[in-house]
Design a protein around this motif. Structure first.
Motif, PDB file in Angstrom:
ATOM      1  N   TRP A 176       0.814  -1.217   0.000  1.00  0.00           N
ATOM      2  CA  TRP A 176       0.000   0.000   0.000  1.00  0.00           C
ATOM      3  C   TRP A 176       0.850   1.270   0.000  1.00  0.00           C
ATOM      4  O   TRP A 176       0.323   2.374   0.096  1.00  0.00           O
ATOM      5  N   ASN A 198      -5.024   2.768  -4.917  1.00  0.00           N
ATOM      6  CA  ASN A 198      -5.377   1.409  -4.507  1.00  0.00           C
ATOM      7  C   ASN A 198      -6.667   1.454  -3.683  1.00  0.00           C
ATOM      8  O   ASN A 198      -6.662   1.953  -2.549  1.00  0.00           O
ATOM      9  N   ALA A 201      -6.446   0.060  -0.091  1.00  0.00           N
ATOM     10  CA  ALA A 201      -5.688   0.919   0.820  1.00  0.00           C
ATOM     11  C   ALA A 201      -6.536   2.100   1.283  1.00  0.00           C
ATOM     12  O   ALA A 201      -6.539   2.461   2.471  1.00  0.00           O
TER      13      ALA A 201
END
Length: 427
Positions: A176, A198, A201
């Protein structure tokens, strides 16, 4: 409070019975005031104002300066804030309660707890217990702090910074961490920056905000950071952000738009939890960036610096209608170890040189109590072992009283008298 400064219990009345101090709430009052005759009567426009005015009366009475008759208590700005970096350096519950005592006498009405940093996470976490540092506050500790602060007329501002300053949270989640392209053209992880492209994340960070929104549900404001995510002058070194921005916001978008889009999503979530979110100024409306995505209007700006020539001046945020808080780093940043070129602020410097219209890097803006409602002192624990908790408490307490007097336009306490007073309430 009476016992702290006099050494004996006092009597406070909130009814028609006579006490040493009588407290009266009058929401229609134009000013907070003290009336001293045989007893002292405090009248405030809100519960918080009643408590704050009472501690001011106690201070002036202790100094032998509370005159007979009526005294109006007026400040240049409505909010006086103290931000404590308890992420880098652990501060115990007892030390924080002592800070609250001092803040109350110094007429500060907000305590901002910066509980997450690259070097530590300091409140128990159910969502991800592994991110919590060895030294931390339990949630019961935090609830006690919140309740004690309320009794002293002080509100807590929770402060969890993202998408930067996340090394403690990301050290076991390298997948992440955002990737940066170095000078050799190779990609390397940035251990402090979240990969905001992401979805997993981002959802994790949102879950952290949600947990602490519940813990701090009585607060009005929630600071979400958004400073120093990456070097904003090197956005092109993050092609992942560039590609994501173009995919989501169109071909004219750049990496900065991915960042602003992320911040807007956090703002929306924090609004949904019932708070007014706040962000630092350094990443927004930069003079060398043409943003496609604009910062949400549903946020306040805490303006701390313009050390970089590309950072927007205070006037940019004012002209766009944002509420802006003055975190003047030139006068009010107490950086442990005097790191990054800072020197410790002093009582004398503030008394002699600062006025409420002074902003970072010599920007001068007339006080506007509506759009520019507050001023803040901040402790940053860049070198956490440079001072003990007790040393920080004592030295920074002097700064609070300097700010209070300049906010009132009335310098009434000498440094020696202040030292003696602090020795009384911190013993």
């Amino acid at each position: 409070m009476i016992q702290k400064i006099n050494g004996v219990p006092g009597k406070i009345s909130q009814t028609t019975a006579k006490g040493a101090i009588s407290l009266q709430l009058d929401r229609q009052a134009t000013d907070n005031k003290i009336e001293k005759n045989e007893t002292i009567t405090i009248t405030g426009k809100s519960e918080q104002a009643v408590l704050q005015t009472a501690t001011y009366a106690l201070l002036r009475e202790h100094l032998g300066q509370l005159n007979k008759g009526e005294t109006l208590v007026q400040m240049a700005q409505e909010r006086r804030i103290f931000m404590l970096d308890m992420g880098r350096k652990f501060f115990s519950k007892e030390t924080i309660l002592s800070f609250i005592d001092v803040l109350s006498f110094a007429q500060f009405n907000f305590l901002q707890l910066h509980f997450s940093e690259n070097e530590g996470f300091r409140i128990a976490c159910d969502t991800a217990p592994e991110i919590v540092s060895d030294d931390f506050l339990s949630k019961a500790d935090v609830i006690e702090i919140i309740q004690y602060a309320q009794c002293c007329g002080i509100e807590i501002i929770p402060d969890f910074d993202s998408p930067g300053h996340l090394k403690q949270l990301l050290k076991n989640r390298p997948e992440w961490q955002l990737e940066k392209k170095n000078a050799e053209g190779e990609f390397e992880k940035n251990p402090t920056a979240l990969d905001i492209t992401n979805p997993e994340a981002v959802e994790f960070i949102l879950s952290i905000y949600k947990e602490y929104a519940a813990l701090f549900s009585s607060s009005t404001y929630f600071h979400i950071g958004a400073d120093e995510f990456v070097d904003f002058d090197e956005m092109e070194a993050y092609p992942q952000l560039q590609d994501y921005a173009k995919e989501v916001y169109g071909e004219s978008a750049e990496g900065i738009d991915a960042f602003v889009g992320y911040v807007n999503r956090i703002i929306e979530a924090i609004n949904g939890f019932g708070f007014i979110p706040q962000v630092w100024n350094d990443g927004f409306f930069r003079l060398n960036r043409a943003e496609v995505v604009k910062l949400s209007e549903a946020v306040e700006i805490t303006y701390w610096t313009k050390w970089n020539q590309h950072m927007a001046p205070v006037s940019t945020f004012i002209d766009r209608g944002y509420t802006v808080i003055n975190f003047n780093d030139n006068y009010f940043y107490y950086v442990l170890g005097e790191h990054a070129g800072y020197t410790y602020p002093t009582y004398e410097k503030i008394i002699d040189s600062w006025t409420p219209d002074m902003w970072p890097q010599e920007q001068v803006v007339a006080v506007d109590t509506t759009q520019l409602p507050g001023v803040a002192v901040a402790v940053w624990a860049d070198r956490p072992d440079a001072q003990t908790q007790e040393e920080v408490l004592l030295h920074v307490s002097e700064i609070f009283f300097a700010v209070m007097q300049k906010q009132m336009g009335d310098v009434f306490i000498t440094k020696d008298a202040l030292t003696a007073f602090l020795a009384t309430i911190l013993k």
